[in-house]
Design a protein around this motif. Structure first.
Motif, PDB file in Angstrom:
ATOM      1  N   ASP A 114       0.788  -1.264  -0.110  1.00 44.98           N
ATOM      2  CA  ASP A 114      -0.110   0.038   0.019  1.00 44.98           C
ATOM      3  C   ASP A 114       1.023   1.351   0.102  1.00 44.98           C
ATOM      4  O   ASP A 114       0.560   2.299  -0.565  1.00 44.98           O
ATOM      5  CB  ASP A 114      -0.743   0.114   1.188  1.00 44.98           C
ATOM      6  CG  ASP A 114      -1.997  -1.001   1.178  1.00 44.98           C
ATOM      7  OD1 ASP A 114      -2.315  -1.344  -0.013  1.00 44.98           O
ATOM      8  OD2 ASP A 114      -2.709  -1.290   2.207  1.00 44.98           O
ATOM      9  N   HIS A 115       1.753   1.266   0.646  1.00 42.69           N
ATOM     10  CA  HIS A 115       2.863   2.087   0.451  1.00 42.69           C
ATOM     11  C   HIS A 115       3.556   2.582  -0.643  1.00 42.69           C
ATOM     12  O   HIS A 115       3.630   3.839  -1.162  1.00 42.69           O
ATOM     13  CB  HIS A 115       4.245   2.125   1.737  1.00 42.69           C
ATOM     14  CG  HIS A 115       5.193   3.074   1.718  1.00 42.69           C
ATOM     15  ND1 HIS A 115       4.846   4.148   2.394  1.00 42.69           N
ATOM     16  CD2 HIS A 115       6.355   3.144   1.231  1.00 42.69           C
ATOM     17  CE1 HIS A 115       5.875   5.223   2.419  1.00 42.69           C
ATOM     18  NE2 HIS A 115       6.894   4.405   1.581  1.00 42.69           N
ATOM     19  N   GLU A 118       0.313   3.494  -3.866  1.00 44.59           N
ATOM     20  CA  GLU A 118      -0.795   4.316  -2.766  1.00 44.59           C
ATOM     21  C   GLU A 118      -2.044   4.253  -3.631  1.00 44.59           C
ATOM     22  O   GLU A 118      -3.224   4.408  -3.178  1.00 44.59           O
ATOM     23  CB  GLU A 118      -0.396   5.446  -2.580  1.00 44.59           C
ATOM     24  CG  GLU A 118       0.688   5.713  -1.423  1.00 44.59           C
ATOM     25  CD  GLU A 118       1.552   7.032  -1.225  1.00 44.59           C
ATOM     26  OE1 GLU A 118       1.810   7.252   0.086  1.00 44.59           O
ATOM     27  OE2 GLU A 118       1.264   7.971  -1.827  1.00 44.59           O
ATOM     28  N   PRO A 121      -5.003   0.838  -3.349  1.00 41.67           N
ATOM     29  CA  PRO A 121      -5.160   0.303  -1.937  1.00 41.67           C
ATOM     30  C   PRO A 121      -5.804  -1.207  -1.929  1.00 41.67           C
ATOM     31  O   PRO A 121      -6.693  -1.507  -2.821  1.00 41.67           O
ATOM     32  CB  PRO A 121      -5.914   0.941  -1.049  1.00 41.67           C
ATOM     33  CG  PRO A 121      -6.668   1.661  -2.237  1.00 41.67           C
ATOM     34  CD  PRO A 121      -5.959   1.993  -3.270  1.00 41.67           C
TER      35      PRO A 121
END
Length: 394
Positions: A114-115, A118, A121
């Protein structure tokens, strides 16, 4: 079919060739390959049947027994074509690109994915639901990686710049407290200044773990000398790394650099730095069989601060080895026991293994070879439980 007992279910591992099965299959195709080539093919493909077939299709027809270099390069274009048609074309474009990015990054978890991505998600869960080449990492709940036999092919099909992915991965691992992974990604992102900053956080215990010594030495080739030698901590770590691999001349050159950091801002810091120099100098003298090693090592022990427990254990180990070399076996055992006690107080499996090797040498000198061998096997098992590849002591 399942309810009627007419469906055969097999695990993924059962769909992979063993060495025996590969040998027989090659023989049926008129190929008699030496053991070295068979092992190389299994290493490249993990025994994956389609991967083996693609590798062989990439070989020239006349190459019944190829050279290792030719086998290492064969079938890559076919593999990429296969992955494009059978994997990426079956995924929505964003997920396909994310999968290629994860092949470059290596191990991943939901928060890291997710990082990195972005704008998408929950991408990891979507990929897992589709069974898209990801496999769970053994012994690490919630962590996955692209199957190694597919990772190189998928990585080359991705469009996201690798440096960008590694830079973001470095940030995430750094914030999560995993300096090992952050350090590795900083190197792959070609950020030597960040790598140097992360390197200062490594302890001597961590230096002995995994491939960290090799990473430090690799960083020495990438960093400008003025950055590499800019702080006492960097000089100390570099000197220990060089000592661990036996590059004694280079380690000795670093010892001469300590004086540039004197005087230190406080008496305590100055005594600690001089103690570090004495420990390194004593280890260097010990490695070269020069006089004065014992005096320097004991001088280091007198002033090393409490948080320098790793250097303390190394110095105690060296003193134990010196005592053994002089036939003082009782003194050697006392020093080894003291060091083992301190390692266990710190909960350091790595240093406990390091010191148990001294005990094994002690047992050998006493003629207790069976006990020494049994001890070394236990050390190997304890290191294997840490699930890290490579140790400076082995």
């Amino acid at each position: 079919l399942l309810l009627e007992g007419e469906l055969l279910e097999v695990e993924a591992a059962q769909l992979h060739f063993s060495e025996t099965e590969l040998t027989e299959w090659l023989r049926q195709g008129g190929r008699e390959w030496p053991l070295e080539l068979r092992q190389l093919l299994l290493e490249q493909t993990g025994g994956w049947c389609a991967g083996i077939r693609l590798r062989l299709l990439g070989l020239p027809v006349e190459e019944l027994v190829p050279a290792p270099a030719l086998l290492a390069e064969s079938g890559q274009a076919l593999l990429q074509d296969y992955l494009q048609r059978e994997v990426l074309d079956e995924l929505p474009e964003p997920l396909g690109e994310i999968l290629c990015g994860l092949a470059r990054v290596g191990r991943c978890c939901s928060a890291l994915v997710d990082h990195l991505f972005e704008e998408s998600p929950g991408a990891l869960q979507l990929l897992l639901q589709r069974g898209s080449c990801l496999e769970a990492e053994e012994g690490a709940c919630g962590w996955y990686r692209v199957a190694p036999v597919l990772a190189s092919g998928l990585a080359e099909l991705g469009r996201t710049p690798a440096s960008s992915l590694h830079r973001r991965a470095c940030q995430w691992f750094g914030q999560s407290g995993d300096s090992h992974a952050a350090f590795e990604h900083s190197l792959r992102a070609e950020q030597p200044d960040v790598a140097a900053s992360l390197l200062q956080r490594l302890t001597e215990e961590q230096l002995l773990q995994g491939h960290n010594v090799a990473r430090v030495l690799r960083l020495r080739e990438k960093l400008p000398e003025e950055l590499l030698l800019s702080t006492p901590r960097l000089v100390i770590l570099n000197a220990w790394a060089l000592l661990f691999v036996g590059r004694l001349d280079e380690a000795e050159q670093l010892l001469a650099i300590f004086e540039r950091f004197l005087p230190m801002p406080s008496e305590a810091r100055q005594r600690a730095l001089i103690a570090q120099w004495l420990g390194l100098s004593g280890m260097l003298a010990h490695a070269r069989g020069r006089p004065g090693a014992e005096a320097r090592l004991r001088g280091a022990l007198a002033d090393l601060p409490q948080d320098a427990w790793a250097q303390t254990l190394i110095c105690l180990s060296a003193l134990s080895q010196l005592a053994q070399a002089e036939g003082q076996l009782d003194q050697a055992r006392l020093l080894n026991r003291e060091a083992l006690k301190r390692a266990r107080e710190q909960g350091s499996v790595v240093f406990e293994a390091y010191l148990e090797m001294d005990r094994a040498y002690w047992l050998e000198q006493r003629g207790e070879l069976a006990r020494a061998e049994s001890l070394l096997l236990r050390v190997q098992e304890s290191l294997a439980e840490l699930r890290q590849a490579g140790y400076a002591m082995t």
